[in-house]
Write a protein that holds these residues in place. Structure first.
Motif, mmCIF file in Angstrom:
data_model
loop_
_atom_site.group_PDB
_atom_site.id
_atom_site.type_symbol
_atom_site.label_atom_id
_atom_site.label_comp_id
_atom_site.label_asym_id
_atom_site.label_seq_id
_atom_site.Cartn_x
_atom_site.Cartn_y
_atom_site.Cartn_z
ATOM 1 N N ARG A 47 0.818 -1.221 0.000
ATOM 2 C CA ARG A 47 0.000 0.000 0.000
ATOM 3 C C ARG A 47 0.848 1.265 0.000
ATOM 4 N NH1 ARG A 47 -4.032 -2.228 4.746
ATOM 5 N NH2 ARG A 47 -5.505 -3.348 3.405
ATOM 6 N N ARG A 48 1.977 1.206 0.685
ATOM 7 C CA ARG A 48 2.824 2.389 0.836
ATOM 8 C C ARG A 48 3.681 2.670 -0.386
ATOM 9 N NH1 ARG A 48 7.572 1.384 4.848
ATOM 10 N NH2 ARG A 48 8.436 0.521 2.905
ATOM 11 N N ASP A 49 4.252 1.619 -0.978
ATOM 12 C CA ASP A 49 5.289 1.819 -1.981
ATOM 13 C C ASP A 49 4.986 1.251 -3.356
ATOM 14 O OD1 ASP A 49 7.445 3.120 -0.453
ATOM 15 O OD2 ASP A 49 7.452 1.274 0.711
ATOM 16 N N ILE A 50 4.234 0.171 -3.433
ATOM 17 C CA ILE A 50 4.049 -0.513 -4.719
ATOM 18 C C ILE A 50 2.802 -0.016 -5.432
ATOM 19 C CG2 ILE A 50 3.725 -2.751 -5.832
ATOM 20 C CD1 ILE A 50 5.342 -3.968 -3.473
ATOM 21 N N ARG A 51 1.670 -0.040 -4.767
ATOM 22 C CA ARG A 51 0.429 0.392 -5.418
ATOM 23 C C ARG A 51 0.491 1.832 -5.927
ATOM 24 N NH1 ARG A 51 -4.988 -0.312 -2.086
ATOM 25 N NH2 ARG A 51 -4.014 1.356 -0.864
ATOM 26 N N PRO A 52 1.025 2.801 -5.159
ATOM 27 C CA PRO A 52 1.074 4.174 -5.691
ATOM 28 C C PRO A 52 1.854 4.289 -6.996
ATOM 29 C CG PRO A 52 1.444 4.192 -3.328
ATOM 30 C CD PRO A 52 1.465 2.747 -3.756
ATOM 31 N N ARG A 53 2.931 3.539 -7.130
ATOM 32 C CA ARG A 53 3.700 3.571 -8.380
ATOM 33 C C ARG A 53 2.943 2.881 -9.500
ATOM 34 N NH1 ARG A 53 7.197 4.063 -4.322
ATOM 35 N NH2 ARG A 53 9.183 5.137 -4.640
ATOM 36 N N ALA A 54 2.274 1.783 -9.169
ATOM 37 C CA ALA A 54 1.540 1.031 -10.186
ATOM 38 C C ALA A 54 0.292 1.767 -10.662
ATOM 39 C CB ALA A 54 1.164 -0.346 -9.641
ATOM 40 N N GLN A 55 -0.177 2.724 -9.894
ATOM 41 C CA GLN A 55 -1.323 3.527 -10.327
ATOM 42 C C GLN A 55 -0.926 4.546 -11.388
ATOM 43 O OE1 GLN A 55 -2.529 4.831 -6.409
ATOM 44 N NE2 GLN A 55 -4.213 3.359 -6.325
ATOM 45 N N LYS A 56 0.390 4.752 -11.530
ATOM 46 C CA LYS A 56 0.883 5.713 -12.511
ATOM 47 C C LYS A 56 1.355 5.047 -13.791
ATOM 48 C CE LYS A 56 2.461 8.788 -8.818
ATOM 49 N NZ LYS A 56 3.647 9.408 -8.162
ATOM 50 N N LYS A 57 1.856 3.796 -13.689
ATOM 51 C CA LYS A 57 2.361 3.097 -14.865
ATOM 52 C C LYS A 57 2.462 1.608 -14.551
ATOM 53 C CE LYS A 57 7.320 3.301 -13.849
ATOM 54 N NZ LYS A 57 8.662 3.588 -14.401
ATOM 55 N N SER A 58 2.678 0.795 -15.583
ATOM 56 C CA SER A 58 2.906 -0.631 -15.386
ATOM 57 C C SER A 58 4.240 -0.833 -14.677
ATOM 58 C CB SER A 58 2.911 -1.367 -16.724
ATOM 59 O OG SER A 58 1.658 -1.250 -17.360
ATOM 60 N N ILE A 59 4.254 -1.790 -13.754
ATOM 61 C CA ILE A 59 5.419 -2.005 -12.905
ATOM 62 C C ILE A 59 5.969 -3.422 -13.112
ATOM 63 C CG2 ILE A 59 6.149 -2.323 -10.488
ATOM 64 C CD1 ILE A 59 5.810 0.578 -11.209
ATOM 65 N N ARG A 60 7.299 -3.514 -13.226
ATOM 66 C CA ARG A 60 7.984 -4.807 -13.153
ATOM 67 C C ARG A 60 8.631 -4.912 -11.783
ATOM 68 N NH1 ARG A 60 12.219 -6.638 -17.030
ATOM 69 N NH2 ARG A 60 11.449 -8.695 -16.461
ATOM 70 N N LEU A 61 8.326 -5.986 -11.068
ATOM 71 C CA LEU A 61 8.843 -6.165 -9.708
ATOM 72 C C LEU A 61 9.617 -7.469 -9.626
ATOM 73 C CD1 LEU A 61 7.087 -5.460 -6.360
ATOM 74 C CD2 LEU A 61 8.055 -7.746 -6.734
ATOM 75 N N LEU A 62 10.777 -7.414 -9.009
ATOM 76 C CA LEU A 62 11.629 -8.585 -8.815
ATOM 77 C C LEU A 62 11.706 -8.897 -7.327
ATOM 78 C CD1 LEU A 62 13.701 -10.667 -9.960
ATOM 79 C CD2 LEU A 62 15.472 -8.939 -9.496
ATOM 80 N N ASP A 63 11.357 -10.141 -6.969
ATOM 81 C CA ASP A 63 11.460 -10.625 -5.590
ATOM 82 C C ASP A 63 12.665 -11.557 -5.522
ATOM 83 O OD1 ASP A 63 11.121 -11.576 -3.021
ATOM 84 O OD2 ASP A 63 9.260 -12.656 -3.434
#
Length: 237
Positions: A47-63
């Motif tokens: 909620r703090r870091d991932i969703r706000p960025r993904a609301q602006k553009k498509s996100i690639r995330l590496l775990d």
């Protein structure tokens, strides 16, 4: 009494052994979602870091060091629920973990490799994360991971490496919380014994702050958590 005055760097988690009992290993993977839901607080991070960025553009995330993949699957599921585009790659060098996790699907790409291989391939991600990985690493592996994480990040990228913070509170709380379940819910798994070993191997926030390069923030979180945070717009000249 357990000595927590310094890192138990010679202690080894049983599940990391090449000949670890496969049944116990898989039961450990099955129980990880319960443990991480309580102690790791990835929904807060989402909620703090991932969703706000993904609301602006498509996100690639590496775990990185994804183990059984429960954090990767949870992040992918929350993104689908919220209607944001987050493509999640779960990376682990242990083929046992990747094989087991791949069978669970969850809209995640699973890859058995090291970060250096992704660096060599020129791959880039908007967000790089790890959960309970730092305490596994040697003194040489930690700076290598941090360097690779930066190279793998996009120009506006974010890196979040989250782990346990060693303390008597962390050790005592985990020991007390898991004791009632060691003969039932956690039976035939490595959760309790390896969890206690993990805490003994973990850094304190002060210890890790002394070894990370410039540009990294060390944050504390409840319960007994630490977070290494790197943001491109803060760290790059």
């Amino acid at each position: 009494m357990v000595d927590l005055s310094s890192r138990a760097v010679d202690a080894r988690e049983l599940m990391d052994a090449p000949d670890a009992d496969i049944g116990m290993l898989e039961r450990t993977y099955e129980r990880f979602p319960l443990v991480n839901a309580v102690v790791s607080r990835w929904k807060t991070v989402y909620r703090r870091d991932i969703r706000p960025r993904a609301q602006k553009k498509s996100i690639r995330l590496l775990d990185v060091g994804s183990g059984g993949g429960d954090v990767s699957r949870a992040l992918a599921a929350w993104a689908r629920r919220d209607g944001v585009d987050v493509s999640v790659t779960a990376l682990d060098a242990d083929e046992r973990a990747i094989r087991w996790a791949s069978e669970r699907g969850g809209g995640v790409e699973y890859r058995c490799a090291h970060t250096r291989e992704l660096v060599a391939a020129g791959e880039r991600f908007d967000i790089v994360v790890s959960n309970h990985l730092l305490h596994h690493l040697t003194g040489e592996e930690l700076p290598a991971l941090l360097a690779d994480s930066i190279v793998l990040s996009e120009d506006d990228g974010l890196v979040l490496h989250r782990d346990i913070a060693r303390s008597r509170f962390a050790y005592g709380s985990f020991a007390a919380a898991t004791a009632p379940f060691q003969r039932n819910l956690l039976a035939h798994s490595f959760i309790r014994v390896d969890g206690l070993t993990s805490i003994r191997r973990a850094y304190t926030p002060r210890e890790i702050a002394e070894v990370v390069p410039d540009g990294w923030q060390v944050r504390r979180a409840f319960p007994a958590r630490l977070e290494l945070r790197w943001e491109a717009w803060d760290a790059r000249p």
